[in-house]
Enzyme design. Structure first.
Site, PDB file in Angstrom:
ATOM      1  N   ASP A  13       1.016  -1.195   0.042  1.00 11.17           N
ATOM      2  CA  ASP A  13       0.005  -0.066   0.103  1.00 11.17           C
ATOM      3  C   ASP A  13       0.911   1.242  -0.092  1.00 11.17           C
ATOM      4  O   ASP A  13       0.472   2.192   0.432  1.00 11.17           O
ATOM      5  CB  ASP A  13      -0.892   0.054   1.241  1.00 11.17           C
ATOM      6  CG  ASP A  13      -1.758  -1.387   1.405  1.00 11.17           C
ATOM      7  OD1 ASP A  13      -2.175  -1.776   0.247  1.00 11.17           O
ATOM      8  OD2 ASP A  13      -1.888  -1.744   2.389  1.00 11.17           O
ATOM      9  N   LYS A  16       2.056   2.525  -4.914  1.00 11.80           N
ATOM     10  CA  LYS A  16       2.905   2.289  -6.192  1.00 11.80           C
ATOM     11  C   LYS A  16       2.215   2.414  -7.617  1.00 11.80           C
ATOM     12  O   LYS A  16       2.507   2.868  -8.446  1.00 11.80           O
ATOM     13  CB  LYS A  16       3.315   0.866  -5.965  1.00 11.80           C
ATOM     14  CG  LYS A  16       4.229   0.349  -4.786  1.00 11.80           C
ATOM     15  CD  LYS A  16       4.431  -0.969  -4.928  1.00 11.80           C
ATOM     16  CE  LYS A  16       3.449  -1.996  -4.645  1.00 11.80           C
ATOM     17  NZ  LYS A  16       2.712  -1.821  -3.180  1.00 11.80           N
ATOM     18  N   GLY A  40      -4.337  -4.261  -4.239  1.00 14.51           N
ATOM     19  CA  GLY A  40      -5.293  -3.397  -4.757  1.00 14.51           C
ATOM     20  C   GLY A  40      -4.621  -2.237  -5.159  1.00 14.51           C
ATOM     21  O   GLY A  40      -3.786  -1.597  -4.372  1.00 14.51           O
ATOM     22  N   HIS A  41      -4.621  -1.601  -6.247  1.00 16.27           N
ATOM     23  CA  HIS A  41      -4.060  -0.606  -7.107  1.00 16.27           C
ATOM     24  C   HIS A  41      -5.031   0.694  -7.373  1.00 16.27           C
ATOM     25  O   HIS A  41      -6.106   0.233  -7.912  1.00 16.27           O
ATOM     26  CB  HIS A  41      -3.297  -0.877  -8.120  1.00 16.27           C
ATOM     27  CG  HIS A  41      -2.085  -1.699  -8.045  1.00 16.27           C
ATOM     28  ND1 HIS A  41      -1.330  -2.049  -8.950  1.00 16.27           N
ATOM     29  CD2 HIS A  41      -1.321  -1.962  -6.704  1.00 16.27           C
ATOM     30  CE1 HIS A  41      -0.363  -2.815  -8.504  1.00 16.27           C
ATOM     31  NE2 HIS A  41      -0.282  -2.761  -7.169  1.00 16.27           N
ATOM     32  N   GLN A 230       2.325  -5.817  -3.133  1.00 17.13           N
ATOM     33  CA  GLN A 230       2.614  -5.798  -1.832  1.00 17.13           C
ATOM     34  C   GLN A 230       3.941  -4.903  -1.639  1.00 17.13           C
ATOM     35  O   GLN A 230       4.167  -4.131  -2.485  1.00 17.13           O
ATOM     36  CB  GLN A 230       2.595  -7.153  -1.205  1.00 17.13           C
ATOM     37  CG  GLN A 230       1.099  -7.853  -1.174  1.00 17.13           C
ATOM     38  CD  GLN A 230       0.703  -8.506  -2.586  1.00 17.13           C
ATOM     39  OE1 GLN A 230       1.661  -9.214  -3.092  1.00 17.13           O
ATOM     40  NE2 GLN A 230      -0.422  -8.406  -2.999  1.00 17.13           N
TER      41      GLN A 230
END
Ligand code: IMP
Length: 451
Positions: A13, A16, A40-41, A230
């Site tokens: 988180d 990125k 999750g992006h 991650q």
């Protein structure tokens, strides 16, 4: 040399997604090489917010190939949901996305196992997984006998393979209830086969030998961006085991996950948040379970993209981030969410740990030592100004510039990118000379125990 790699240096988180989105403009191919739908992006682009889990955010740009490699564990339902979400919002996916036929497939039994097993660490405690079946799918990959890869979904014997695995899993799951919970009901192999055949047909246009594609791409000089999922502290081999994910989420995972040897990567950008967060179990030495932690959580919107869990928040940990920047071969740093620190009178950065009364800057290999680590802090003045409107390093308040210098010095790498908000525009590109970059003195390797 054609390869750039973006690696999170903390517990995931690190924002990125935003950085990858910015860098995509300079690349021909974007590659996701590890993890699965646990990531999750979030990308803010053209005034719209996009939440992606499996598909690289490069899909939002024209002329960029997006590749999900064999190091990823692929949940076909998640992949289809994302493809359809993108198409429904006008993004072309056909011809721009490749999914490796070597990727291992997440099945319903993996999700059930994830739920049943988390909380059963030997020694007690819970990893607090995302519940997406990631660990069980990687376990079957390494175990081989019960593994099914994306390419296998097109084989004539798929039904008998699913029946074989489901029979085994049903026996296992029936004997494996969680305390206070009924055993999981039997999985129906016929229904699962039908469902996965339908998934396979939907995904057929995207399935490819991505290793062959990427090897040719680097050999002809295409510019390739490898995006880590991650963070490096969740790396299964080098992270805070057992509170980790099941893949090599540090820079070390790029080659094995993608099939592209490390010699093709010539730029490694380490991404850190200006503070620390962690979601799930495991030690977070600089955790602030107080008003400071609340400030960081609320101003940084620190709630999980995948699970919506509130993230644990704390001060920047330079011991941990220096370790992972060395581990991932980081050349330069991107510091994200710097604006979130505004409004705190005083800031702290952890520059060493005290473990059993001994001071060290070496990140411990054993979780029992990390659990005992007491942070040693350097304190710095805070700032009141709203950084979200700043676009040049020189326009940052002196306290914010000093804070960035301290991070660069402690990690012995230049800070080249600073993010002060979610939008692409809210980004400051720094001249390397603004980082003082003190020389880093290597510590002597310690002798093997008992040696
Ligand atoms: P798993 O990857 O679902 O097995 O979860 C293992 C650990 O990694 C848990 O502590 C999760 O919260 C954490 N984790 C997995 N993916 C992410 C991520 O994208 N961001 C932050 N933490 C993650």
């Amino acid at each position: 040399m054609p390869g750039t790699c973006v690696i999170g240096l903390q517990w995931g988180d690190e924002a990125k997604g935003k950085l990858v989105d910015i860098l995509t403009g300079e690349h021909d191919v974007v590659v996701r090489y590890a993890g699965g739908a646990n990531a999750g992006h979030t990308v803010v682009s053209g005034g719209q917010t996009w939440k992606l889990s499996l598909i690289p955010s490069g899909i939002l740009r024209d002329g960029v190939q997006c590749v999900v490699t064999g190091g990823v564990v692929l949940d076909p339902a998640s992949a289809i949901r994302e493809i359809e979400m993108l198409e429904s919002r006008g993004v072309t996916v056909n011809g721009k996305l490749q999914l490796s036929d070597r990727a291992h497939v997440v099945f319903p039994w993996h999700i059930v196992e994830d739920r049943l097993l988390d909380g059963s660490l030997s020694g007690g405690g819970a990893i607090g997984t995302t519940g997406r079946g990631i660990g069980p799918c990687y376990r079957d990959k390494v175990g081989r006998s019960l593994a099914i890869r994306l390419g296998d979904l097109y084989r004539d014997d798929l039904r008998s393979r699913i029946e074989h695995v489901a029979a085994f899993k049903n026996r296992l799951l029936a004997s494996w209830p969680r305390p206070g919970e009924a055993a999981a009901g039997p999985l129906d192999p016929v229904a699962i086969h039908e469902q996965y055949r339908a998934y396979a047909e939907r995904l057929r246009p995207f399935v490819a030998d991505t290793t062959a594609y990427l090897l040719s791409a680097v050999e002809v000089g295409h510019k390739v961006l490898f995006e880590g999922a991650q963070g490096a502290l969740l790396d299964v081999d080098h992270g805070t085991f057992p509170y980790v994910t099941s893949s090599n989420s540090s820079g070390l995972g790029v080659a094995a996950g993608s099939g592209v040897p490390g010699r093709w990567v010539d730029r490694v950008i380490g991404v850190v948040k200006a503070y620390s967060t962690r979601v799930g179990g495991g030690p977070l030495p600089t955790e602030q379970d107080n008003a400071i932690g609340m400030h960081l959580r609320e101003r940084g919107h620190e709630y999980g993209t995948v699970t919506m869990r509130p993230r644990r928040c704390g001060w920047f940990d330079a011991v941990a981030a220096r370790y992972t920047s060395r581990l991932s071969g980081v050349d330069e740093l991107a510091v994200m969410l710097l604006d979130v620190l505004g409004g705190l009178d005083e800031l702290a950065i952890c520059s060493a740990y005290e473990i059993d009364g001994r001071r060290t800057t070496q990140f411990p290999s054993q979780i029992t030592d990390l659990e005992k680590a007491v942070p040693v802090y350097e304190t710095l003045p805070g700032w009141e100004e709203d950084l979200s409107v700043v676009r040049r390093h020189a326009d940052l308040p002196a306290a914010a510039r000093d804070y960035l210098t301290a991070i660069g010095d402690l990690l012995a790498r230049p800070v080249v990118i600073v993010s002060v908000g979610p939008d692409r525009e809210q980004t400051i590109l720094c001249d390397r000379s603004t980082s003082r970059r003190l020389p880093w003195r290597p510590s002597q390797p310690s002798p093997a125990a008992g040696g």
